[in-house]
Motif scaffolding. Structure first.
Motif: not given
Length: 145
Positions: A2, A4-5, A19, A23, A62, A64
């Motif tokens: 996963f 996402q910024r 989020l 996930q 970000e 990760r």
């Protein structure tokens, strides 16, 4: 994996935590499970630090997540060049304990440089599904199960 910024705002940090939990659920660690709670705490603390201490105007941070054998690796990258230190907490302060919390619940954590400006703060969280285990800063372990 996963990736996402998020905007370097409190709202971005909150969304990162939400989020991450979603996930984890998709990876088989439902909301409220020990793995989900641990990763949620780590993401919340590292994202808050990225917003409060790593923010560079106009730049995002970000998140990760990597689900690997027996653990989840959380990486939060920002564009501020200074590396975080684990300070002695001020017992009268309302904050300043985020990295101490990460150190207490993660198997291990650290910092690394990233491509471009800034750094990555990472932590590895066990996903063991047996009894709940809590590691205290003094090295003692408490199990509940």
């Amino acid at each position: 994996m996963f990736v996402q910024r998020f905007s370097a705002t409190r709202r971005g940090a909150r969304l990162a935590r939400m989020l991450a939990v979603l996930q984890l659920d998709r990876w088989g660690h439902p909301y409220g499970s020990p793995a989900s709670e641990t990763v949620a705490l780590v993401v919340a603390e590292l994202a808050a630090n990225a917003v409060l201490h790593g923010r560079v105007p106009g730049r995002d941070f970000e998140v990760r997540l990597r689900h690997e054998a027996g653990h989840v690796r959380v990486e939060v990258s920002d564009t501020h060049p200074a590396h975080p230190k684990l300070p002695a907490p001020d017992p009268t302060a309302e904050g300043g304990r985020g990295l101490l919390l990460v150190e207490a619940v993660a198997t291990r954590w650290g910092t690394s440089t990233r491509t471009g400006p800034g750094k990555t703060v990472w932590a590895e969280c066990d996903t063991y599904k047996g009894p709940t285990e809590c590691r205290y800063p003094n090295g003692k372990v408490s199990t509940n199960g």
